[in-house]
Design an enzyme around this catalytic site. Structure first.
Site, PDB file in Angstrom:
ATOM      1  N   GLU A 232      -2.307  -5.485  -3.693  1.00 37.35           N
ATOM      2  CA  GLU A 232      -1.231  -4.768  -2.892  1.00 37.35           C
ATOM      3  C   GLU A 232      -0.115  -5.787  -2.201  1.00 37.35           C
ATOM      4  O   GLU A 232       1.079  -5.568  -1.713  1.00 37.35           O
ATOM      5  CB  GLU A 232      -2.200  -4.106  -1.497  1.00 37.35           C
ATOM      6  CG  GLU A 232      -2.836  -2.496  -2.011  1.00 37.35           C
ATOM      7  CD  GLU A 232      -2.895  -1.752  -0.805  1.00 37.35           C
ATOM      8  OE1 GLU A 232      -3.621  -1.055  -1.509  1.00 37.35           O
ATOM      9  OE2 GLU A 232      -3.574  -2.147  -0.281  1.00 37.35           O
TER      10      GLU A 232
ATOM     11  N   ASP B 287       0.786  -1.255  -0.446  1.00 34.48           N
ATOM     12  CA  ASP B 287      -0.212  -0.063   0.042  1.00 34.48           C
ATOM     13  C   ASP B 287       0.889   1.281  -0.157  1.00 34.48           C
ATOM     14  O   ASP B 287       0.730   2.349  -0.233  1.00 34.48           O
ATOM     15  CB  ASP B 287      -0.476  -0.039   1.384  1.00 34.48           C
ATOM     16  CG  ASP B 287      -1.456   1.314   1.194  1.00 34.48           C
ATOM     17  OD1 ASP B 287      -2.252   1.952   0.545  1.00 34.48           O
ATOM     18  OD2 ASP B 287      -1.303   2.288   2.807  1.00 34.48           O
TER      19      ASP B 287
END
Length: 227
Positions: free
Chosen positions: A116, A44
């Protein structure tokens, strides 16, 4: 059935050296303690930075707020889930029985988290530039089709909208000084918001420009206090 290694090699032009990282990236927390949550955290952060960097260079004329909106649209969960579906990632996510029965392999949040995590795993398996290459490939079309920015609103309008959204009183603009000859006069304006004890003073070649400058400075002060 195509293996996950061949899948990634084809879709991302990337092959993992450490297959355990790949396995962990595709393991949902419903399976057990060794899952992809930590890799998701890493991916992320890296994704946000790399997308921000790409937009920064692709849109040199955009202001900070415009860049932020473009980045937010590209890294939001719905977009990440779309990207994951485009490469068929859901077919390779390992889920616990409960998530599997409820169709978790096609749930936006699970797909976005897995993507992610996969990016975080690529970074640990290689290096930052390799990860940038993978991300730019995944988001290539979206980066090429970034929308044209809406015209930037003037500072007084933006300050008014900022205050109204927070139910705060509007500023009072006071002309505090004029100096110079008629053909080259300078106006000094002070913007005051008494309720939050904020003042911002600016000068310009017209009263309007001075008011806009004071509003811009007031906005910067408000943003600095918020951070």
């Amino acid at each position: 059935m195509i293996t996950v290694e061949r899948f990634l090699s084809k879709k991302l032009n990337y092959e993992f050296a450490d297959k355990s990282l790949l396995k962990q990236a595709l393991t949902h927390r419903s399976v057990g303690a060794l899952n992809n949550e930590r890799l998701e955290f890493l991916g992320d952060g890296a994704l946000n930075f790399i997308i921000a960097s790409e937009i920064y260079h692709l849109k040199p004329g955009y202001r900070e707020g415009q860049l932020s909106r473009l980045r937010a649209d590209l890294v939001r969960g719905v977009t990440l889930a779309e990207v994951a579906r485009e490469i068929g990632l859901g077919d390779y996510i390992k889920l616990g029985s409960g998530e599997l029965k409820s169709g978790g392999f096609d749930r936006d949040s699970i797909l976005a988290d897995a993507l992610e995590a996969l990016l975080g795993a690529v970074y640990l398996d290689s290096d930052f530039e390799s990860l940038r290459t993978v991300i730019c490939k995944l988001f290539e079309t979206r980066l090429q089709q970034l929308p044209v920015a809406e015209p930037q609103k003037d500072p007084k309008t933006r300050l008014q909208e900022y205050l109204q959204a927070r139910k705060l009183p509007l500023p009072v603009y006071e002309l505090v000084e004029t100096r110079g000859q008629d053909h080259a006069r300078t106006f000094v304006v002070n913007a005051k918001i008494d309720e939050i004890t904020l003042e911002a003073k600016s000068e310009g070649s017209s009263r309007r420009r001075a008011e806009q400058g004071a509003a811009e400075l007031a906005l910067k002060k408000l943003e600095a206090e918020k951070s």
